[in-house]
Enzyme design. Structure first.
Site, mmCIF file in Angstrom:
data_model
loop_
_atom_site.group_PDB
_atom_site.id
_atom_site.type_symbol
_atom_site.label_atom_id
_atom_site.label_comp_id
_atom_site.label_asym_id
_atom_site.label_seq_id
_atom_site.Cartn_x
_atom_site.Cartn_y
_atom_site.Cartn_z
ATOM 1 N N SER A 1 0.836 -1.218 0.000
ATOM 2 C CA SER A 1 0.000 0.000 0.000
ATOM 3 C C SER A 1 0.862 1.256 0.000
ATOM 4 O O SER A 1 0.532 2.253 -0.638
ATOM 5 C CB SER A 1 -0.950 -0.003 1.195
ATOM 6 O OG SER A 1 -0.226 0.047 2.406
ATOM 7 N N TYR A 2 1.970 1.194 0.705
ATOM 8 C CA TYR A 2 2.887 2.337 0.791
ATOM 9 C C TYR A 2 3.609 2.534 -0.547
ATOM 10 O O TYR A 2 3.679 3.647 -1.076
ATOM 11 C CB TYR A 2 3.877 2.055 1.920
ATOM 12 C CG TYR A 2 4.917 3.113 2.193
ATOM 13 C CD1 TYR A 2 4.553 4.385 2.633
ATOM 14 C CD2 TYR A 2 6.281 2.825 2.067
ATOM 15 C CE1 TYR A 2 5.521 5.342 2.921
ATOM 16 C CE2 TYR A 2 7.250 3.771 2.360
ATOM 17 C CZ TYR A 2 6.870 5.033 2.782
ATOM 18 O OH TYR A 2 7.832 5.973 3.064
ATOM 19 N N ALA A 3 4.128 1.420 -1.099
ATOM 20 C CA ALA A 3 4.852 1.486 -2.373
ATOM 21 C C ALA A 3 3.950 2.038 -3.477
ATOM 22 O O ALA A 3 4.376 2.871 -4.287
ATOM 23 C CB ALA A 3 5.362 0.095 -2.761
ATOM 24 N N ALA B 1 1.309 4.050 -3.220
ATOM 25 C CA ALA B 1 1.052 5.488 -3.064
ATOM 26 C C ALA B 1 2.300 6.294 -3.402
ATOM 27 O O ALA B 1 2.223 7.345 -4.062
ATOM 28 C CB ALA B 1 0.598 5.784 -1.632
ATOM 29 N N LYS B 2 3.463 5.802 -2.956
ATOM 30 C CA LYS B 2 4.711 6.543 -3.220
ATOM 31 C C LYS B 2 5.027 6.600 -4.717
ATOM 32 O O LYS B 2 5.457 7.633 -5.227
ATOM 33 C CB LYS B 2 5.880 5.895 -2.464
ATOM 34 C CG LYS B 2 5.909 6.190 -0.969
ATOM 35 C CD LYS B 2 5.887 7.668 -0.678
ATOM 36 C CE LYS B 2 6.334 8.054 0.714
ATOM 37 N NZ LYS B 2 5.919 9.431 1.069
#
Ligand SMILES: NC(=O)c1ccc[n+]([C@@H]2O[C@H](COP(=O)([O-])OP(=O)(O)OC[C@H]3O[C@@H](n4cnc5c(N)ncnc54)[C@H](O)[C@@H]3O)[C@@H](O)[C@H]2O)c1
Length: 249
Positions: A151-153, A155-156
């Site tokens: 989820s972080y990857a 969005a980034k």
């Protein structure tokens, strides 16, 4: 005083890298609007900023889109302009891919991607007038596809995508839009170091410069450069401030 008279907004500047950037910019003469959900920490950064220039305080949850235009117009109302926008705040939770849920994507996109997009959109008319600078935040976890960071990857890397689009669209208007992908020793990492010292040593050994970055001296100073006239001919780039961990060609 490379940023003398400039006006900037730094999201997530109550602590960590955001605080380091706000302080580094204030020491170079910029007035800084602090935006953070954590009142105590944001007030403490404000006190530090006020030793150098004039700070402004917004205790807001930036995942609530309705605050964003309000913040921009209050900053412009007080200081008369906006030169620098730093989209730094981002919250997320790790999980294995197979356990990653819609809720985890919502958390990461609502605190990281959408605020970056809405702040850029709302700030654009002012940035156009000031020929301003936008600094967004990515992560080596996204670029390298670190396990447990779906989820972080996502969005980034989405932030890197819109940064490049904005750099192309806004370049002719003199607005620079860049990205920092940092590694820094923040309070969270310090706590983790105590509970997982072996993993911490392993991580340090994978960094060519053998240390974590300092939020103010390493990341903050790079942000000062990207916010200053010295970076006028750089746009759409991801600047790795990670001790040499990842090389982008
Ligand atoms: N620290 C690192 O090594 C590292 C590595 C790669 C990328 N990054 C990126 O750098 C940026 C800063 O990281 P950090 O480690 O300093 O983060 P941090 O978690 O230490 O600090 C984030 C700040 O943002 C604030 N915040 C969180 N959610 C918010 C919300 N909804 N509204 C307003 N404020 C909110 C928090 O209160 C906090 O003050 C982030 O974009 C992060 O993803 C950091």
């Amino acid at each position: 005083m490379r940023l003398k008279g400039k006006v900037g907004i730094v999201t997530g500047s109550g602590s960590g890298i955001g605080r380091g950037i706000a302080l580094a910019m204030a020491k170079e003469g910029a007035n800084i609007a602090i935006v953070d959900i954590n009142e105590e920490k944001a007030k403490s950064t404000l006190q530090e900023i006020n030793q150098y220039t004039e700070g402004m305080l917004f205790i807001k949850d930036i995942s609530k889109k309705e605050y964003i235009e309000e913040i921009i117009s209050e900053v412009v109302g007080k200081f008369g302009k906006l030169d620098i926008l730093v989209n730094n705040a981002h919250a997320s939770k790790q999980a294995l891919f197979k356990e990653t849920t819609m809720e985890l994507f919502d958390l990461s996109f609502n605190t990281g991607f959408y605020p970056t997009f809405y702040f850029m959109k709302a700030a654009y008319p002012e940035l156009k007038k000031s020929k301003g600078k936008v600094i967004n935040f990515a992560s080596g976890a996204g670029i390298s596809g670190q396990p447990t960071q779906a989820s972080y990857a996502a969005a980034k890397e989405a932030i890197r995508g819109i940064t490049r689009v904005a750099a192309n669209e806004w370049g002719p208007e003199g607005i620079n839009v860049n990205i920092i992908a940092p590694i820094a020793l923040t309070e969270g990492v310090k706590q983790w170091r105590q509970s997982a010292s072996e993993l911490y040593e392993q991580m340090i050994n994978n960094i060519p410069l053998r240390r974590l970055g300092d939020p103010e001296q390493d990341i903050g100073r790079t942000a000062v450069f990207l916010a200053s006239d010295d970076s006028d001919y750089i746009t759409g780039q991801t600047i790795m401030v990670d001790g040499g961990s990842i090389k982008i060609y």
